[in-house]
Design a protein around this motif. Sequence first.
Motif, PDB file in Angstrom:
ATOM      1  N   VAL A   1     -18.312 -20.016 -40.976  1.00  0.00           N
ATOM      2  CA  VAL A   1     -19.220 -20.783 -40.125  1.00  0.00           C
ATOM      3  C   VAL A   1     -20.380 -21.295 -40.964  1.00  0.00           C
ATOM      4  CG1 VAL A   1     -20.751 -20.636 -38.140  1.00  0.00           C
ATOM      5  CG2 VAL A   1     -18.588 -19.412 -38.119  1.00  0.00           C
ATOM      6  N   ASP A   2     -20.632 -22.607 -40.899  1.00  0.00           N
ATOM      7  CA  ASP A   2     -21.753 -23.218 -41.601  1.00  0.00           C
ATOM      8  C   ASP A   2     -22.948 -23.224 -40.641  1.00  0.00           C
ATOM      9  OD1 ASP A   2     -23.507 -24.625 -43.123  1.00  0.00           O
ATOM     10  OD2 ASP A   2     -22.306 -26.446 -43.268  1.00  0.00           O
ATOM     11  N   ARG A   3     -23.798 -22.227 -40.768  1.00  0.00           N
ATOM     12  CA  ARG A   3     -24.911 -22.072 -39.822  1.00  0.00           C
ATOM     13  C   ARG A   3     -25.936 -23.195 -39.956  1.00  0.00           C
ATOM     14  NH1 ARG A   3     -23.583 -17.777 -37.050  1.00  0.00           N
ATOM     15  NH2 ARG A   3     -22.666 -16.005 -38.094  1.00  0.00           N
ATOM     16  N   GLY A   4     -26.106 -23.747 -41.143  1.00  0.00           N
ATOM     17  CA  GLY A   4     -27.032 -24.858 -41.341  1.00  0.00           C
ATOM     18  C   GLY A   4     -26.573 -26.094 -40.575  1.00  0.00           C
ATOM     19  N   PHE A   5     -25.275 -26.382 -40.625  1.00  0.00           N
ATOM     20  CA  PHE A   5     -24.740 -27.523 -39.888  1.00  0.00           C
ATOM     21  C   PHE A   5     -24.899 -27.320 -38.386  1.00  0.00           C
ATOM     22  CE2 PHE A   5     -21.278 -29.536 -37.569  1.00  0.00           C
ATOM     23  CZ  PHE A   5     -21.493 -30.865 -37.909  1.00  0.00           C
ATOM     24  N   ASN A   6     -24.602 -26.107 -37.917  1.00  0.00           N
ATOM     25  CA  ASN A   6     -24.738 -25.818 -36.484  1.00  0.00           C
ATOM     26  C   ASN A   6     -26.181 -25.947 -36.030  1.00  0.00           C
ATOM     27  OD1 ASN A   6     -22.037 -25.398 -36.236  1.00  0.00           O
ATOM     28  ND2 ASN A   6     -22.157 -23.166 -36.219  1.00  0.00           N
ATOM     29  N   ALA A   7     -27.132 -25.488 -36.837  1.00  0.00           N
ATOM     30  CA  ALA A   7     -28.541 -25.592 -36.471  1.00  0.00           C
ATOM     31  C   ALA A   7     -28.963 -27.054 -36.411  1.00  0.00           C
ATOM     32  CB  ALA A   7     -29.402 -24.829 -37.479  1.00  0.00           C
ATOM     33  N   GLY A   8     -28.500 -27.864 -37.368  1.00  0.00           N
ATOM     34  CA  GLY A   8     -28.816 -29.288 -37.357  1.00  0.00           C
ATOM     35  C   GLY A   8     -28.210 -30.000 -36.162  1.00  0.00           C
ATOM     36  N   ALA A   9     -26.993 -29.649 -35.800  1.00  0.00           N
ATOM     37  CA  ALA A   9     -26.341 -30.262 -34.646  1.00  0.00           C
ATOM     38  C   ALA A   9     -27.071 -29.884 -33.360  1.00  0.00           C
ATOM     39  CB  ALA A   9     -24.878 -29.830 -34.574  1.00  0.00           C
ATOM     40  N   ASN A  10     -27.503 -28.648 -33.256  1.00  0.00           N
ATOM     41  CA  ASN A  10     -28.243 -28.230 -32.056  1.00  0.00           C
ATOM     42  C   ASN A  10     -29.608 -28.903 -31.988  1.00  0.00           C
ATOM     43  OD1 ASN A  10     -26.204 -26.608 -31.068  1.00  0.00           O
ATOM     44  ND2 ASN A  10     -26.956 -24.779 -32.118  1.00  0.00           N
ATOM     45  N   ALA A  11     -30.255 -29.111 -33.132  1.00  0.00           N
ATOM     46  CA  ALA A  11     -31.563 -29.769 -33.146  1.00  0.00           C
ATOM     47  C   ALA A  11     -31.441 -31.245 -32.777  1.00  0.00           C
ATOM     48  CB  ALA A  11     -32.201 -29.627 -34.520  1.00  0.00           C
ATOM     49  N   ALA A  12     -30.313 -31.865 -33.088  1.00  0.00           N
ATOM     50  CA  ALA A  12     -30.118 -33.284 -32.810  1.00  0.00           C
ATOM     51  C   ALA A  12     -29.605 -33.549 -31.395  1.00  0.00           C
ATOM     52  CB  ALA A  12     -29.134 -33.865 -33.814  1.00  0.00           C
ATOM     53  N   ARG A  13     -29.383 -32.499 -30.647  1.00  0.00           N
ATOM     54  CA  ARG A  13     -28.820 -32.651 -29.306  1.00  0.00           C
ATOM     55  C   ARG A  13     -29.815 -33.371 -28.387  1.00  0.00           C
ATOM     56  NH1 ARG A  13     -25.348 -28.461 -27.836  1.00  0.00           N
ATOM     57  NH2 ARG A  13     -23.866 -29.796 -26.840  1.00  0.00           N
ATOM     58  N   VAL A  14     -29.310 -34.295 -27.579  1.00  0.00           N
ATOM     59  CA  VAL A  14     -30.121 -35.043 -26.630  1.00  0.00           C
ATOM     60  C   VAL A  14     -29.821 -34.515 -25.237  1.00  0.00           C
ATOM     61  CG1 VAL A  14     -30.565 -37.336 -25.675  1.00  0.00           C
ATOM     62  CG2 VAL A  14     -30.053 -37.074 -28.103  1.00  0.00           C
ATOM     63  N   ASP A  15     -30.873 -34.235 -24.469  1.00  0.00           N
ATOM     64  CA  ASP A  15     -30.670 -33.719 -23.123  1.00  0.00           C
ATOM     65  C   ASP A  15     -29.967 -34.750 -22.249  1.00  0.00           C
ATOM     66  OD1 ASP A  15     -31.829 -31.317 -23.681  1.00  0.00           O
ATOM     67  OD2 ASP A  15     -33.823 -31.918 -23.006  1.00  0.00           O
ATOM     68  N   GLN A  16     -29.085 -34.263 -21.397  1.00  0.00           N
ATOM     69  CA  GLN A  16     -28.359 -35.137 -20.496  1.00  0.00           C
ATOM     70  C   GLN A  16     -29.219 -35.428 -19.273  1.00  0.00           C
ATOM     71  OE1 GLN A  16     -24.592 -33.552 -19.399  1.00  0.00           O
ATOM     72  NE2 GLN A  16     -24.108 -35.205 -17.987  1.00  0.00           N
ATOM     73  N   LYS A  17     -29.125 -36.651 -18.773  1.00  0.00           N
ATOM     74  CA  LYS A  17     -29.885 -37.022 -17.585  1.00  0.00           C
ATOM     75  C   LYS A  17     -29.317 -36.267 -16.381  1.00  0.00           C
ATOM     76  CE  LYS A  17     -31.135 -41.571 -19.228  1.00  0.00           C
ATOM     77  NZ  LYS A  17     -31.125 -43.000 -18.955  1.00  0.00           N
TER      78      LYS A  17
END
Length: 70
Positions: free
Chosen positions: A43-59
Amino acid sequence: MNLFARPHYVSDATQFIDSLKAAKPTLEAEQRQGRALLWDRPVDRGFNAGANAARVDQKPYVYQTEPSLR
């Protein structure tokens, strides 16, 4: 003795799997290799953290369009 017990009963599925394993003894090793190809990865934890930080909330209502200006 249990009234509903079926002594020495082996289901059809179990018989099939046992005969398949007897016919092809390397089956379990091949299954493990296939699993390692697709699932057992580090598991690449750095990639997962970046993906979670880039997540946009759904309307709240996905299908609502933006109000049009008239």
